[in-house]
Design a protein around this motif. Structure first.
Motif, PDB file in Angstrom:
ATOM      1  N   ARG A 110       1.433   8.152   4.291  1.00 62.13           N
ATOM      2  CA  ARG A 110       0.301   7.218   4.220  1.00 62.13           C
ATOM      3  C   ARG A 110      -0.506   7.243   5.517  1.00 62.13           C
ATOM      4  NH1 ARG A 110       1.434   0.937   3.655  1.00 62.13           N
ATOM      5  NH2 ARG A 110       1.087   1.003   5.897  1.00 62.13           N
ATOM      6  N   ILE A 162      18.340   8.548  -0.883  1.00 58.20           N
ATOM      7  CA  ILE A 162      17.348   8.997  -1.877  1.00 58.20           C
ATOM      8  C   ILE A 162      16.176   9.690  -1.171  1.00 58.20           C
ATOM      9  CG2 ILE A 162      15.579   8.202  -3.517  1.00 58.20           C
ATOM     10  CD1 ILE A 162      17.495   5.936  -4.279  1.00 58.20           C
ATOM     11  N   TYR A 221       2.455  14.075   2.164  1.00 63.12           N
ATOM     12  CA  TYR A 221       2.183  12.884   1.336  1.00 63.12           C
ATOM     13  C   TYR A 221       2.574  11.599   2.077  1.00 63.12           C
ATOM     14  CZ  TYR A 221       1.313  16.088  -2.475  1.00 63.12           C
ATOM     15  OH  TYR A 221       0.792  17.079  -3.258  1.00 63.12           O
ATOM     16  N   ASN A 268      18.643   3.856  -0.037  1.00 65.15           N
ATOM     17  CA  ASN A 268      17.254   4.308   0.116  1.00 65.15           C
ATOM     18  C   ASN A 268      17.166   5.517   1.059  1.00 65.15           C
ATOM     19  OD1 ASN A 268      14.246   3.810  -0.132  1.00 65.15           O
ATOM     20  ND2 ASN A 268      14.494   3.645   2.082  1.00 65.15           N
ATOM     21  N   ALA A 316      10.203   2.550  -5.403  1.00 66.04           N
ATOM     22  CA  ALA A 316       9.232   3.328  -6.187  1.00 66.04           C
ATOM     23  C   ALA A 316       9.748   3.595  -7.591  1.00 66.04           C
ATOM     24  CB  ALA A 316       8.926   4.645  -5.479  1.00 66.04           C
ATOM     25  N   ARG A 317      11.068   3.602  -7.749  1.00 63.42           N
ATOM     26  CA  ARG A 317      11.667   3.866  -9.064  1.00 63.42           C
ATOM     27  C   ARG A 317      11.364   2.765 -10.071  1.00 63.42           C
ATOM     28  NH1 ARG A 317      17.614   6.519  -7.886  1.00 63.42           N
ATOM     29  NH2 ARG A 317      16.792   8.447  -7.004  1.00 63.42           N
ATOM     30  N   ALA A 336       0.876  -1.177   0.000  1.00 61.49           N
ATOM     31  CA  ALA A 336       0.000   0.000   0.000  1.00 61.49           C
ATOM     32  C   ALA A 336       0.906   1.217   0.000  1.00 61.49           C
ATOM     33  CB  ALA A 336      -0.898  -0.015   1.235  1.00 61.49           C
ATOM     34  N   PRO A 349       2.913  11.976  -4.982  1.00 68.60           N
ATOM     35  CA  PRO A 349       3.153  13.425  -5.056  1.00 68.60           C
ATOM     36  C   PRO A 349       3.043  13.908  -6.503  1.00 68.60           C
ATOM     37  CG  PRO A 349       5.069  12.228  -4.163  1.00 68.60           C
ATOM     38  CD  PRO A 349       4.149  11.222  -4.775  1.00 68.60           C
ATOM     39  N   PRO A 350       2.803  15.198  -6.704  1.00 65.40           N
ATOM     40  CA  PRO A 350       2.672  15.716  -8.073  1.00 65.40           C
ATOM     41  C   PRO A 350       3.902  15.380  -8.916  1.00 65.40           C
ATOM     42  CG  PRO A 350       2.266  17.446  -6.431  1.00 65.40           C
ATOM     43  CD  PRO A 350       2.714  16.242  -5.688  1.00 65.40           C
ATOM     44  N   MET A 397      11.167  12.056   0.091  1.00 66.82           N
ATOM     45  CA  MET A 397      10.158  10.993  -0.015  1.00 66.82           C
ATOM     46  C   MET A 397      10.221  10.139   1.242  1.00 66.82           C
ATOM     47  SD  MET A 397      10.224   9.514  -3.864  1.00 66.82           S
ATOM     48  CE  MET A 397       9.052   8.173  -3.694  1.00 66.82           C
ATOM     49  N   PRO A 398       9.100   9.571   1.672  1.00 67.87           N
ATOM     50  CA  PRO A 398       9.163   8.706   2.845  1.00 67.87           C
ATOM     51  C   PRO A 398      10.088   7.501   2.578  1.00 67.87           C
ATOM     52  CG  PRO A 398       6.884   9.216   2.290  1.00 67.87           C
ATOM     53  CD  PRO A 398       7.735   9.704   1.153  1.00 67.87           C
ATOM     54  N   MET A 399      10.904   7.154   3.576  1.00 65.22           N
ATOM     55  CA  MET A 399      11.833   6.029   3.430  1.00 65.22           C
ATOM     56  C   MET A 399      11.075   4.727   3.258  1.00 65.22           C
ATOM     57  SD  MET A 399      14.623   6.942   6.330  1.00 65.22           S
ATOM     58  CE  MET A 399      13.484   7.702   7.466  1.00 65.22           C
ATOM     59  N   CYS A 400       9.935   4.623   3.998  1.00 60.30           N
ATOM     60  CA  CYS A 400       9.120   3.410   3.938  1.00 60.30           C
ATOM     61  C   CYS A 400       7.687   3.822   3.627  1.00 60.30           C
ATOM     62  CB  CYS A 400       9.172   2.683   5.278  1.00 60.30           C
ATOM     63  SG  CYS A 400       8.226   1.141   5.286  1.00 60.30           S
ATOM     64  N   GLN A 401       6.979   2.940   2.899  1.00 63.67           N
ATOM     65  CA  GLN A 401       5.572   3.261   2.609  1.00 63.67           C
ATOM     66  C   GLN A 401       4.732   3.232   3.885  1.00 63.67           C
ATOM     67  OE1 GLN A 401       6.972   0.352   1.828  1.00 63.67           O
ATOM     68  NE2 GLN A 401       5.726  -1.037   3.043  1.00 63.67           N
ATOM     69  N   THR A 438       2.482   5.183  -0.331  1.00 67.36           N
ATOM     70  CA  THR A 438       2.152   6.511   0.199  1.00 67.36           C
ATOM     71  C   THR A 438       1.466   7.280  -0.943  1.00 67.36           C
ATOM     72  OG1 THR A 438       4.324   7.392  -0.467  1.00 67.36           O
ATOM     73  CG2 THR A 438       4.143   6.552   1.781  1.00 67.36           C
ATOM     74  N   PRO A 439       0.732   8.361  -0.627  1.00 61.50           N
ATOM     75  CA  PRO A 439       0.057   9.115  -1.694  1.00 61.50           C
ATOM     76  C   PRO A 439       1.052   9.585  -2.760  1.00 61.50           C
ATOM     77  CG  PRO A 439      -0.649   9.873   0.475  1.00 61.50           C
ATOM     78  CD  PRO A 439       0.488   8.934   0.707  1.00 61.50           C
ATOM     79  N   LYS A 450       4.882  12.509 -10.030  1.00 59.71           N
ATOM     80  CA  LYS A 450       5.471  11.165  -9.877  1.00 59.71           C
ATOM     81  C   LYS A 450       4.448  10.100 -10.285  1.00 59.71           C
ATOM     82  CE  LYS A 450       8.995  12.281  -6.682  1.00 59.71           C
ATOM     83  NZ  LYS A 450      10.336  11.806  -6.580  1.00 59.71           N
ATOM     84  N   ALA A 481      11.450   1.854   0.398  1.00 58.47           N
ATOM     85  CA  ALA A 481      10.330   2.196  -0.475  1.00 58.47           C
ATOM     86  C   ALA A 481      10.569   3.389  -1.397  1.00 58.47           C
ATOM     87  CB  ALA A 481       9.088   2.437   0.374  1.00 58.47           C
ATOM     88  N   ALA A 482      11.509   4.271  -1.030  1.00 59.29           N
ATOM     89  CA  ALA A 482      11.813   5.395  -1.924  1.00 59.29           C
ATOM     90  C   ALA A 482      12.575   4.859  -3.131  1.00 59.29           C
ATOM     91  CB  ALA A 482      12.632   6.454  -1.187  1.00 59.29           C
ATOM     92  N   ILE A 489       4.119   7.261  -8.633  1.00 55.41           N
ATOM     93  CA  ILE A 489       3.620   6.666  -7.386  1.00 55.41           C
ATOM     94  C   ILE A 489       4.420   7.261  -6.217  1.00 55.41           C
ATOM     95  CG2 ILE A 489       5.209   4.674  -7.296  1.00 55.41           C
ATOM     96  CD1 ILE A 489       2.551   2.976  -6.689  1.00 55.41           C
ATOM     97  N   GLY A 490       3.900   7.086  -5.003  1.00 54.14           N
ATOM     98  CA  GLY A 490       4.664   7.501  -3.820  1.00 54.14           C
ATOM     99  C   GLY A 490       5.664   6.415  -3.465  1.00 54.14           C
ATOM    100  N   SER A 491       6.074   6.375  -2.210  1.00 53.94           N
ATOM    101  CA  SER A 491       6.991   5.308  -1.778  1.00 53.94           C
ATOM    102  C   SER A 491       6.202   4.003  -1.697  1.00 53.94           C
ATOM    103  CB  SER A 491       7.581   5.645  -0.406  1.00 53.94           C
ATOM    104  OG  SER A 491       8.366   6.814  -0.488  1.00 53.94           O
ATOM    105  N   ILE A 492       6.847   2.907  -2.119  1.00 58.57           N
ATOM    106  CA  ILE A 492       6.144   1.620  -2.104  1.00 58.57           C
ATOM    107  C   ILE A 492       7.107   0.466  -1.842  1.00 58.57           C
ATOM    108  CG2 ILE A 492       6.252   1.394  -4.640  1.00 58.57           C
ATOM    109  CD1 ILE A 492       3.426  -0.022  -4.349  1.00 58.57           C
ATOM    110  N   GLY A 493       6.664  -0.460  -1.022  1.00 57.94           N
ATOM    111  CA  GLY A 493       7.460  -1.638  -0.715  1.00 57.94           C
ATOM    112  C   GLY A 493       6.561  -2.701  -0.113  1.00 57.94           C
TER     113      GLY A 493
END
Lengths: 186, 292
Positions: free
Chosen positions: B119, B69, B117, B66, A134-135, A65, A70-71, B75-79, A67-68, A73, A130-131, A75-79
């Motif tokens: 979660r 970056i 931004y 990470n 996201a790439r 799930a 951001p403009p 950006m948040p490190m973790c979702q 993170t929201p 991008k 997750a940052a 997607i936000g951070s994801i893992g």
């Protein structure tokens, strides 16, 4: 370090059979995000014989799930989130055609048995990066259960997403094997 | 406490406005989610040569990449941007004005998670319906001397929190029983809480106090031993070795580096009890603080 093998979704039977615990892979193609509540809903729909909002056969689910967004991008951070919470629902999904899962942490004996019985595979991804992860996401599209917010089902297009085979079709479990190998008994 | 020393002479009541508390809480949660503490980065860097597994090394490198970056791109490190845990140390000569303290903190959380931004990961326990703004915050308060207010923001991820545990041991179990419980908890957690982890141990007090001590222990910088009790320094060392001997390794993929630190805190307890809590923290060990 071995060179990771590039694989594409949907996963074919041939590819699934050739994947073994410990194999490093780079996954490209479509995957669906789904976690706790989305799993309950998919499971209940299957029990009731209702149509699913996703095309389950041959699909890969990413327990995530984001993170929201951001403009500017994709997607936000994801893992990956921890997989065991989906264990109760997973055998039913595998029985109905699910071929791959991306998550983190170990699975139940029931899930491992279902992977063997129906020919599916569980990939582990590294949590908490997750940052960076996201790439690998090129596109994200909301598919179902919008009311769940971050937990909604999204279709992602991923490119060279790094993962490692944890549980294969032969009943192997990389986490158990690796931890046994590195354990020190003083 | 530094803040107590600084304010010892001034008994004058100081007013702190809720608006300042809101903006501070907002800033702290955004910062905590995007920028890893220097102590954690340093501990990760030091762990790299200790890791003998090639896969383990790669995981550690990716974790550091990470963090870099995330910090540079905000950006948040973790979702999982966490449950909003807030520790307050309120000087007894502080007067909070301009609103309600709980509401001021929740508003800070609301703004941080919307504008940063981040979660929203908080829901009703039974219906699982999301509260949509990551409130309510979990607030722990200590009343201290002086007229300052210390705010610590700790976004706590669910994956590592789920692997935490508390147990009421018998006094007969003693320190061996405590160590056994900590090791069992970490072993059972395996790859789930995103190792390399940090382990907070709370010993004594009551059931809830042991849990709070364990969480507070996670706020102590990585690599800093317990300064109050020599027995805990020894226990931290033994647990650190014992946990790393489990072989769980970075990402749970096997290796030497399972934990970056074991921090233990202790306080007296009832003659009948030996409460112990183990709070597991993933490698994204986030907390930021400010003294107003």
């Amino acid at each position: 370090m071995e060179t990771p093998r590039k694989i594409k979704t949907p996963l074919t039977e041939e590819v699934i059979a050739s994947l073994h615990a410990g194999d490093m892979v780079l996954i490209s193609g479509e995957v669906y995000t789904a976690r706790d509540v989305a799993h309950r809903r998919l499971y209940e729909a299957l029990l009731k014989g209702e149509a699913l909002p996703i095309d389950l056969p041959k699909s890969v689910i990413f327990y995530a799930a984001p993170t929201p967004t951001p403009p500017g991008k994709a997607i936000g951070s994801i893992g990956p989130t921890t997989s065991y919470r989906m264990d109760f629902f997973t055998p039913k999904l595998i029985e109905n055609g699910l071929k791959g899962m991306i998550g983190k942490g170990s699975r139940s004996p029931e899930v491992i048995a279902a992977l063997q019985k129906y020919g599916a595979v569980y990939f582990g991804a590294i949590g908490g990066i997750a940052a960076l992860s996201a790439r690998c996401v090129q596109k994200a599209e909301l598919i179902a259960y919008e009311d769940l917010g971050p937990e909604a089902i999204r279709k992602l297009i991923i490119v060279d997403f790094p993962a490692i085979v944890i549980n294969d079709t032969l009943g192997n479990d990389l986490y158990a094997q690796a931890q046994k190998k590195w354990r020190v008994n003083r | 406490m530094n803040m107590e020393k600084k304010t010892k002479k001034t008994a004058k009541v100081r007013q702190i406005d809720c608006k300042l508390i809101t903006t501070t809480v907002k800033k702290l949660f955004i910062e905590a989610n995007t920028s890893l503490g220097k102590d954690v980065i340093e501990a990760l860097r030091k762990s790299l040569p200790q890791e003998e597994s090639a896969t383990g090394k790669e995981v550690l490198v990716k974790i550091m990449e990470n963090a870099d970056i995330a910090c540079r791109s905000k950006m948040p490190m973790c979702q999982d941007t966490g449950l909003a845990v807030v520790f307050l140390e309120i000087g007894q000569d502080v007067h909070i004005v301009g609103g309600n303290l709980r509401e001021a903190i929740d508003e800070g959380v609301r703004q941080a998670y919307a504008e940063g931004y981040l979660r929203k990961s908080v829901c009703d326990p039974l219906t699982r319906k999301n509260t949509q703004d990551n409130t309510p915050a979990i607030i722990h308060v200590d009343i201290v001397a002086g007229n300052r207010l210390k705010i610590i923001a700790m976004p706590k991820g669910g994956g590592s929190e789920n692997m935490s545990a508390a147990k009421m041991l018998t006094p007969a179990a003693g320190s061996d029983g405590i160590k056994k419980f900590v090791l069992e908890t970490v072993e059972q957690a395996g790859a789930n809480p995103c190792p390399p982890i940090m382990v907070g141990v709370g010993i004594g007090g009551s059931l809830e106090e042991a849990c709070i001590l364990a969480k507070k222990a996670l706020l102590r910088p990585v690599g800093e031993a317990n300064s109050k009790d020599e027995r805990l320094v020894q226990m931290e060392k033994e647990l650190y070795t014992g946990i790393n001997d489990l072989g769980i390794g970075p990402g749970g993929l096997g290796g030497r580096v399972t934990t970056l630190a074991v921090n233990a805190e202790m306080m007296p307890c009832h003659i009948a009890s030996l409460p112990v809590a183990v709070n597991i923290q993933c490698h994204v060990a986030r907390h930021k603080e400010v003294i107003l």
